[in-house]
Enzyme design. Structure first.
Site, PDB file in Angstrom:
ATOM      1  N   GLY A  97       0.675  -1.081   0.104  1.00 21.67           N
ATOM      2  CA  GLY A  97      -0.016   0.113   0.077  1.00 21.67           C
ATOM      3  C   GLY A  97       0.954   1.335  -0.066  1.00 21.67           C
ATOM      4  O   GLY A  97       1.845   1.342   0.694  1.00 21.67           O
ATOM      5  N   ARG A 110      13.707   9.846  -3.230  1.00 21.51           N
ATOM      6  CA  ARG A 110      14.541  10.974  -3.508  1.00 21.51           C
ATOM      7  C   ARG A 110      15.894  10.825  -2.570  1.00 21.51           C
ATOM      8  O   ARG A 110      16.910  10.911  -3.004  1.00 21.51           O
ATOM      9  CB  ARG A 110      14.001  12.310  -3.147  1.00 21.51           C
ATOM     10  CG  ARG A 110      14.760  13.427  -3.186  1.00 21.51           C
ATOM     11  CD  ARG A 110      13.948  14.593  -2.793  1.00 21.51           C
ATOM     12  NE  ARG A 110      14.451  16.107  -2.653  1.00 21.51           N
ATOM     13  CZ  ARG A 110      15.156  16.417  -1.514  1.00 21.51           C
ATOM     14  NH1 ARG A 110      15.102  15.658  -0.153  1.00 21.51           N
ATOM     15  NH2 ARG A 110      15.516  17.596  -1.489  1.00 21.51           N
ATOM     16  N   ARG A 170       0.950  -5.288  -5.007  1.00 21.42           N
ATOM     17  CA  ARG A 170       0.813  -6.167  -4.131  1.00 21.42           C
ATOM     18  C   ARG A 170       1.179  -7.554  -5.291  1.00 21.42           C
ATOM     19  O   ARG A 170       0.393  -7.781  -5.458  1.00 21.42           O
ATOM     20  CB  ARG A 170      -0.301  -6.493  -3.376  1.00 21.42           C
ATOM     21  CG  ARG A 170      -0.622  -5.196  -2.345  1.00 21.42           C
ATOM     22  CD  ARG A 170      -1.416  -5.329  -1.200  1.00 21.42           C
ATOM     23  NE  ARG A 170      -2.483  -4.292  -0.806  1.00 21.42           N
ATOM     24  CZ  ARG A 170      -1.971  -3.674   0.250  1.00 21.42           C
ATOM     25  NH1 ARG A 170      -0.882  -3.766   0.777  1.00 21.42           N
ATOM     26  NH2 ARG A 170      -2.670  -2.469   0.479  1.00 21.42           N
ATOM     27  N   ASP A 182       4.783  -4.912   6.050  1.00 26.54           N
ATOM     28  CA  ASP A 182       5.505  -6.432   6.398  1.00 26.54           C
ATOM     29  C   ASP A 182       5.357  -7.419   5.030  1.00 26.54           C
ATOM     30  O   ASP A 182       6.299  -8.210   5.063  1.00 26.54           O
ATOM     31  CB  ASP A 182       4.959  -6.798   7.779  1.00 26.54           C
ATOM     32  CG  ASP A 182       3.504  -6.923   7.807  1.00 26.54           C
ATOM     33  OD1 ASP A 182       2.812  -6.316   6.608  1.00 26.54           O
ATOM     34  OD2 ASP A 182       2.788  -7.170   8.769  1.00 26.54           O
ATOM     35  N   SER A 226       5.745  -6.652   2.003  1.00 28.26           N
ATOM     36  CA  SER A 226       6.942  -6.576   1.298  1.00 28.26           C
ATOM     37  C   SER A 226       8.109  -6.924   1.977  1.00 28.26           C
ATOM     38  O   SER A 226       9.181  -7.607   1.089  1.00 28.26           O
ATOM     39  CB  SER A 226       7.037  -5.009   1.032  1.00 28.26           C
ATOM     40  OG  SER A 226       5.911  -4.659   0.737  1.00 28.26           O
ATOM     41  N   THR A 272       4.196   2.571   5.579  1.00 29.33           N
ATOM     42  CA  THR A 272       2.679   1.997   5.492  1.00 29.33           C
ATOM     43  C   THR A 272       2.266   3.155   6.430  1.00 29.33           C
ATOM     44  O   THR A 272       2.693   3.477   7.586  1.00 29.33           O
ATOM     45  CB  THR A 272       2.736   0.770   5.973  1.00 29.33           C
ATOM     46  OG1 THR A 272       1.314   0.652   6.491  1.00 29.33           O
ATOM     47  CG2 THR A 272       3.526   0.383   7.451  1.00 29.33           C
ATOM     48  N   ASP A 285      -0.117   2.260   8.265  1.00 32.07           N
ATOM     49  CA  ASP A 285      -0.739   1.511   9.675  1.00 32.07           C
ATOM     50  C   ASP A 285       0.242   1.597  10.770  1.00 32.07           C
ATOM     51  O   ASP A 285      -0.266   1.358  11.910  1.00 32.07           O
ATOM     52  CB  ASP A 285      -1.078   0.215   9.416  1.00 32.07           C
ATOM     53  CG  ASP A 285      -1.839  -0.133   8.219  1.00 32.07           C
ATOM     54  OD1 ASP A 285      -2.454   0.775   7.881  1.00 32.07           O
ATOM     55  OD2 ASP A 285      -1.810  -1.291   7.430  1.00 32.07           O
ATOM     56  N   ASP A 317       2.421  -0.524  12.014  1.00 31.50           N
ATOM     57  CA  ASP A 317       2.026  -1.801  12.422  1.00 31.50           C
ATOM     58  C   ASP A 317       3.404  -2.576  12.199  1.00 31.50           C
ATOM     59  O   ASP A 317       3.652  -3.889  12.293  1.00 31.50           O
ATOM     60  CB  ASP A 317       1.223  -2.518  11.976  1.00 31.50           C
ATOM     61  CG  ASP A 317       1.329  -2.545  10.356  1.00 31.50           C
ATOM     62  OD1 ASP A 317       2.383  -2.100   9.927  1.00 31.50           O
ATOM     63  OD2 ASP A 317       0.364  -3.538   9.615  1.00 31.50           O
ATOM     64  N   ARG A 342     -17.076  16.484  12.960  1.00 31.02           N
ATOM     65  CA  ARG A 342     -17.651  16.869  14.093  1.00 31.02           C
ATOM     66  C   ARG A 342     -18.478  18.317  14.066  1.00 31.02           C
ATOM     67  O   ARG A 342     -19.705  18.518  14.584  1.00 31.02           O
ATOM     68  CB  ARG A 342     -16.377  17.261  15.085  1.00 31.02           C
ATOM     69  CG  ARG A 342     -16.870  18.260  16.227  1.00 31.02           C
ATOM     70  CD  ARG A 342     -15.567  18.301  17.172  1.00 31.02           C
ATOM     71  NE  ARG A 342     -15.033  17.258  17.737  1.00 31.02           N
ATOM     72  CZ  ARG A 342     -15.134  16.359  18.639  1.00 31.02           C
ATOM     73  NH1 ARG A 342     -16.592  16.964  19.245  1.00 31.02           N
ATOM     74  NH2 ARG A 342     -14.580  15.363  19.181  1.00 31.02           N
ATOM     75  N   ARG A 369     -25.842  14.851  16.185  1.00 27.22           N
ATOM     76  CA  ARG A 369     -25.818  13.538  15.855  1.00 27.22           C
ATOM     77  C   ARG A 369     -24.681  12.722  16.554  1.00 27.22           C
ATOM     78  O   ARG A 369     -23.717  13.345  16.855  1.00 27.22           O
ATOM     79  CB  ARG A 369     -25.656  13.222  14.256  1.00 27.22           C
ATOM     80  CG  ARG A 369     -27.049  13.410  13.546  1.00 27.22           C
ATOM     81  CD  ARG A 369     -26.841  13.569  12.111  1.00 27.22           C
ATOM     82  NE  ARG A 369     -28.042  13.489  11.504  1.00 27.22           N
ATOM     83  CZ  ARG A 369     -28.103  14.257  10.135  1.00 27.22           C
ATOM     84  NH1 ARG A 369     -27.248  14.281   9.388  1.00 27.22           N
ATOM     85  NH2 ARG A 369     -29.378  14.034   9.776  1.00 27.22           N
ATOM     86  N   GLY A 417      -6.121   1.001   9.150  1.00 24.49           N
ATOM     87  CA  GLY A 417      -4.710   0.521  10.041  1.00 24.49           C
ATOM     88  C   GLY A 417      -4.970  -1.132   9.997  1.00 24.49           C
ATOM     89  O   GLY A 417      -4.149  -1.753  10.771  1.00 24.49           O
ATOM     90  N   ARG A 418      -5.583  -1.656   9.219  1.00 22.25           N
ATOM     91  CA  ARG A 418      -5.661  -3.077   8.874  1.00 22.25           C
ATOM     92  C   ARG A 418      -5.759  -3.637  10.063  1.00 22.25           C
ATOM     93  O   ARG A 418      -6.877  -3.636  10.791  1.00 22.25           O
ATOM     94  CB  ARG A 418      -4.266  -3.623   8.299  1.00 22.25           C
ATOM     95  CG  ARG A 418      -4.427  -4.905   7.483  1.00 22.25           C
ATOM     96  CD  ARG A 418      -3.068  -5.373   6.993  1.00 22.25           C
ATOM     97  NE  ARG A 418      -2.807  -4.541   5.814  1.00 22.25           N
ATOM     98  CZ  ARG A 418      -3.117  -4.888   4.472  1.00 22.25           C
ATOM     99  NH1 ARG A 418      -4.086  -5.990   4.393  1.00 22.25           N
ATOM    100  NH2 ARG A 418      -2.718  -4.371   3.588  1.00 22.25           N
ATOM    101  N   ALA A 426     -12.338  12.045  20.375  1.00 22.84           N
ATOM    102  CA  ALA A 426     -13.498  11.024  20.127  1.00 22.84           C
ATOM    103  C   ALA A 426     -14.291  10.729  21.406  1.00 22.84           C
ATOM    104  O   ALA A 426     -13.468  10.524  22.366  1.00 22.84           O
ATOM    105  CB  ALA A 426     -13.112   9.841  19.224  1.00 22.84           C
TER     106      ALA A 426
HETATM  107  O1  F6P Z   1      -1.803  -1.037   4.829  1.00 24.09           O
HETATM  108  C1  F6P Z   1      -2.290   0.185   4.333  1.00 24.09           C
HETATM  109  C2  F6P Z   1      -3.811  -0.015   4.229  1.00 24.09           C
HETATM  110  O2  F6P Z   1      -4.361   1.161   3.734  1.00 24.09           O
HETATM  111  C3  F6P Z   1      -4.557  -0.510   5.202  1.00 24.09           C
HETATM  112  O3  F6P Z   1      -4.788   0.350   6.242  1.00 24.09           O
HETATM  113  C4  F6P Z   1      -5.729  -1.343   4.592  1.00 24.09           C
HETATM  114  O4  F6P Z   1      -6.220  -2.064   5.328  1.00 24.09           O
HETATM  115  C5  F6P Z   1      -5.331  -1.733   3.445  1.00 24.09           C
HETATM  116  O5  F6P Z   1      -3.825  -1.117   2.909  1.00 24.09           O
HETATM  117  C6  F6P Z   1      -6.112  -1.203   2.068  1.00 24.09           C
HETATM  118  O6  F6P Z   1      -5.523  -2.118   1.088  1.00 24.09           O
HETATM  119  P1  F6P Z   1      -5.979  -1.982  -0.572  1.00 24.09           P
HETATM  120  O7  F6P Z   1      -5.693  -0.437  -0.850  1.00 24.09           O
HETATM  121  O8  F6P Z   1      -5.093  -2.773  -1.110  1.00 24.09           O
HETATM  122  O9  F6P Z   1      -7.384  -2.101  -0.489  1.00 24.09           O
END
Ligand code: F6P
Length: 324
Positions: A11, A21, A72, A103, A105, A126, A128, A130, A155, A163, A171-172, A187
């Protein structure tokens, strides 16, 4: 080493261009040739390369996405795919590679290195965040700011209409974006994959908000949340249990991956790019560069993949106190 290749994989994330660069300019500084590989491992398998000089990367530090494009790759998971990739590297006299990605990759890079002893350094890219071995991945800071800006806008309309909004962030399997953007945007509740806070708790908190005079609320939900319900089901659940609430859902989606990188991501990318080239020139391989205590460090890629991630408990507590 006389020629280094660089690719972006998985991603995309803001700051990838700044990292390209940096790798290219560091190669030029050390008088090493640099080759860009298009579309990550897909382009490697097809030999889709471009010579990159210091001038090829003018005016990209501020750009989102990746000029090398990303993918990917399924084929790189096969032995045949990796064999084709190795042939292209050899044909082009490429002796080492910098992989900017997450991860998935890095797993590809480790397997490739095991099979062909090909020197590789990873740069964590990434949104995420993570990845073990760095406090920040490229793109995470920008994505956080994008998410906070979007939630601020939600907001405004939430408060005008009294509402309750459920906002899903990316964030996967990780709750970094949700927790940090949630606290940053004020939040009411934050649902993340790492902690199952239970749906009753959310209902209680929302009831209490109404009792104590809150007229609008925002619940941030990580896409990988473990409550067992997706964001639409969560909204329905609250509507059924607390009919006094007028509920709406907003899924932020891929807008979180785009946009000009923040200053933090640009600086991080510049530092990690230089370090990755220096490590390769130093004869190092199978390492991921990262940031810890604001210092550039390196971790073995295998450890970075296996290491897992833990969520900041103190931040969870702060979020809890803020809902008082
Ligand atoms: O890993 C980055 C990310 O944007 C995640 O947050 C999300 O779950 C995933 O990629 C979405 O993947 P794709 O762009 O392949 O739908």
């Amino acid at each position: 080493i006389k020629k280094i290749a660089v690719m972006t994989s998985g991603g995309d994330a803001p700051g990838m261009n700044a990292a390209i660069r940096s790798v290219v300019r560091a190669c030029a500084y050390y008088r090493v040739s640099c080759v860009g590989i298009y579309r990550g491992y897909e382009g490697l398998i097809e030999g889709d390369f471009i010579e990159l000089t210091a001038r090829s990367v003018n005016n990209i530090i501020n750009k989102g996405g990746t000029i090398l494009k990303s993918a990917r790759s399924k084929e790189f998971r096969t032995k045949e795919g990796r064999a084709k990739a190795y042939e292209h590297l050899k044909e082009n006299d490429i002796e080492a590679m910098v992989v900017i990605g997450g991860d998935g990759s890095f797993t590809g890079a480790v397997i490739f290195n095991e099979e062909y002893k090909f020197p590789v350094i990873g740069i964590p890219g990434t949104i995420d965040n993570d990845i073990f071995g760095t406090t920040h991945t490229l793109g995470y800071d920008t994505a956080l700011n994008t998410a906070v800006e979007a939630i601020d806008k939600i907001r405004d309309t939430a408060s005008s209409h009294n509402r309750l909004f459920f906002v899903e962030v990316m964030g996967r399997d990780a709750g970094f974006i949700a927790l940090n953007a949630g606290v940053g945007a004020g939040a009411e509740e934050i649902l993340i994959p790492e902690e199952d806070l239970g749906l009753d708790r959310m209902l209680e908190s929302l009831k209490k908000s109404r009792r104590t005079g809150k007229s609008s609320s925002i619940v941030v939900v990580a896409e990988g949340d473990k409550s067992g319900k997706n964001v639409y089901e969560l909204a329905k659940y609250v509507e059924e249990n607390l009919p006094e609430y007028d509920v709406r859902v907003s899924v932020l989606g891929h807008m979180q991956r785009g946009g000009s990188p923040s200053c933090f991501d640009r600086v991080l990318a510049s530092r990690l790019g230089v370090k990755s080239v220096e490590l390769l020139l130093d004869g190092k391989t199978n390492l991921m560069v990262g940031l810890k205590n604001n210092e550039v460090i390196s971790t073995s890629i295998a450890e970075a993949i296996k290491g897992g991630h833990s969520i900041n408990q103190e931040l969870l507590r702060v979020s809890d106190i803020m809902t008082t």
